[in-house]
Design an enzyme around this catalytic site. Sequence first.
Site, PDB file in Angstrom:
ATOM      1  N   HIS A 179       7.780  33.719  18.623  1.00  0.00           N
ATOM      2  CA  HIS A 179       8.586  34.933  18.802  1.00  0.00           C
ATOM      3  C   HIS A 179       9.081  35.553  17.501  1.00  0.00           C
ATOM      4  CE1 HIS A 179      11.811  31.997  18.218  1.00  0.00           C
ATOM      5  NE2 HIS A 179      12.569  33.019  17.866  1.00  0.00           N
TER       6      HIS A 179
HETATM    7  C1  UD1 Z   1      17.135  35.836  18.270  1.00  0.00           C
HETATM    8  C2  UD1 Z   1      17.503  35.279  16.902  1.00  0.00           C
HETATM    9  C3  UD1 Z   1      16.480  34.221  16.473  1.00  0.00           C
HETATM   10  C4  UD1 Z   1      16.273  33.178  17.546  1.00  0.00           C
HETATM   11  C5  UD1 Z   1      15.887  33.863  18.839  1.00  0.00           C
HETATM   12  C6  UD1 Z   1      15.650  32.861  19.951  1.00  0.00           C
HETATM   13  C7  UD1 Z   1      18.618  36.910  15.402  1.00  0.00           C
HETATM   14  C8  UD1 Z   1      18.443  37.732  14.192  1.00  0.00           C
HETATM   15  N1  UD1 Z   1      17.515  36.315  15.863  1.00  0.00           N
HETATM   16  O1  UD1 Z   1      15.938  36.574  18.107  1.00  0.00           O
HETATM   17  O2  UD1 Z   1      16.956  33.594  15.322  1.00  0.00           O
HETATM   18  O3  UD1 Z   1      15.239  32.295  17.155  1.00  0.00           O
HETATM   19  O4  UD1 Z   1      16.961  34.765  19.193  1.00  0.00           O
HETATM   20  O5  UD1 Z   1      15.400  33.482  21.143  1.00  0.00           O
HETATM   21  O6  UD1 Z   1      19.716  36.809  15.904  1.00  0.00           O
HETATM   22  N2  UD1 Z   1      15.754  40.224  25.050  1.00  0.00           N
HETATM   23  C9  UD1 Z   1      15.665  40.189  26.409  1.00  0.00           C
HETATM   24  N3  UD1 Z   1      16.475  39.345  27.105  1.00  0.00           N
HETATM   25  C10 UD1 Z   1      17.352  38.530  26.470  1.00  0.00           C
HETATM   26  C11 UD1 Z   1      17.425  38.566  25.071  1.00  0.00           C
HETATM   27  C12 UD1 Z   1      16.620  39.411  24.368  1.00  0.00           C
HETATM   28  O7  UD1 Z   1      14.886  40.922  27.017  1.00  0.00           O
HETATM   29  O8  UD1 Z   1      18.067  37.781  27.169  1.00  0.00           O
HETATM   30  C13 UD1 Z   1      14.916  41.149  24.290  1.00  0.00           C
HETATM   31  C14 UD1 Z   1      15.794  42.170  23.566  1.00  0.00           C
HETATM   32  O9  UD1 Z   1      16.066  43.266  24.356  1.00  0.00           O
HETATM   33  C15 UD1 Z   1      14.967  42.511  22.377  1.00  0.00           C
HETATM   34  C16 UD1 Z   1      14.248  41.228  22.080  1.00  0.00           C
HETATM   35  O10 UD1 Z   1      14.263  40.444  23.266  1.00  0.00           O
HETATM   36  O11 UD1 Z   1      14.025  43.507  22.679  1.00  0.00           O
HETATM   37  C17 UD1 Z   1      14.854  40.503  20.909  1.00  0.00           C
HETATM   38  O12 UD1 Z   1      16.148  39.970  21.213  1.00  0.00           O
HETATM   39  P1  UD1 Z   1      17.222  39.648  20.043  1.00  0.00           P
HETATM   40  O13 UD1 Z   1      18.323  38.798  20.539  1.00  0.00           O
HETATM   41  O14 UD1 Z   1      17.574  40.891  19.330  1.00  0.00           O
HETATM   42  O15 UD1 Z   1      16.442  38.789  19.003  1.00  0.00           O
HETATM   43  P2  UD1 Z   1      15.427  37.584  19.218  1.00  0.00           P
HETATM   44  O16 UD1 Z   1      14.107  38.054  18.814  1.00  0.00           O
HETATM   45  O17 UD1 Z   1      15.590  36.950  20.572  1.00  0.00           O
END
Ligand code: UD1
Length: 366
Positions: A208
């Site tokens: 991811h």
């Molecule tokens: C975050 C952390 C990363 C960790 C990862 C584990 C930061 C900078 N990064 O990255 O270190 O390894 O979490 O998962 O904080 N989304 C959903 N549902 C959710 C959560 C996220 O659909 O419950 C989608 C968001 O809308 C977004 C994407 O996933 O489009 C990324 O989510 P985000 O929390 O911003 O960062 P991660 O890539 O998950």
Amino acid sequence: MKHSVDLVMAARPNFMKVAPLYHALSRENAWCNLRIVHTGQHYDANMSHAFLRDLKLPEPHVHLGVGSGTHAEQTAGVMLAYERACLAHRPDWVVVVGDVNSTVACALAASKLDIGVAHLEAGLRSGDRTMPEEKNRVLTDALADLLWTPSPDADANLAREGIPASRIARVGNIMIDSLEMVRSSIEGAAKPAALGLQPGQYAVVTLHRPSNVDEPNMLSRLTGVLRRLASRLPIVFPVHPRTRARLEGNGMWNELSAAPGLKIVEPESYIGFMSLVFGAAYVLTDSGGVQEETTYLGIPCLTMRSTTERPITVTEGSNRLVTVESVEDSVNEALSGRWQRGRVPDLWDGRAAKRIVNSLRETIGV
Ligand code: UD1
């Protein structure tokens, strides 16, 4: 007089760091008023709620409800919301864990209010400042009053950055506390069987990181690798929402989900995921926590990154950094049994939470 302590959790990798400490601090109610704060960075049921249930965490006392956004939106949103929560009910200490955006956001909001900040999993450094997590680590450690580290490399990184030794306590790896806390549930979960897989006869993949999934050319090469690997040994791939969005956005989803041997599933709960890892012949990942869990279990781990903030998993454990070019040779080695099994690093023993409580009591003077 009781001391009030906030425990902050935000995203999937945080829950298994918070849970053992929550359970240990709950037993310290003679001096500690504990409050769990969920920032809402991860909000989907399978990215958050399933973890609370598996790790026996209660409903958070405070929900900041911040959700997704750009880095600045997310970080600033958490800062604004957490500052309000602190002004409404001022804690004496806030414990932040890991390296996600919410970690640095809560550390900064609390530090500006002169609230004590403790960072659990301090001192990890990949040396790669292009990673959002690396910026979060460096900033959080610079702000923290108390830094709890998992391994000697982390202590050395902090010393190099001029952080006084008096603020640092090596407590070991809290993730292992979580694993041991629910080991019997993991062993009883039989997740591989539910997917029609035999222990030792499949691999687990998680990917991811922006460096792997945000760039279409890299993502396309990775999907090619996964298709070839899955044709040799079945692969289970619990897909993170970010990865799914990139695969769909680049028109790669349908082809990948139809690949022979590849089982694409929703993100797993903690117990479900660990049940898959326990029986894996190898794990291919870009996660931080999975590098540690496989080292603890002695399972071959191939990390699709050019750096790791957890070098001890390579020098002492069963982890190796791979590239799209080298990964297939490494899988051959893992499957032929020629992989280093490694050893479990010192203080990865399931007793980190106890050491953290002792360190906090000593610092507070209770
Ligand atoms: C975050 C952390 C990363 C960790 C990862 C584990 C930061 C900078 N990064 O990255 O270190 O390894 O979490 O998962 O904080 N989304 C959903 N549902 C959710 C959560 C996220 O659909 O419950 C989608 C968001 O809308 C977004 C994407 O996933 O489009 C990324 O989510 P985000 O929390 O911003 O960062 P991660 O890539 O998950």
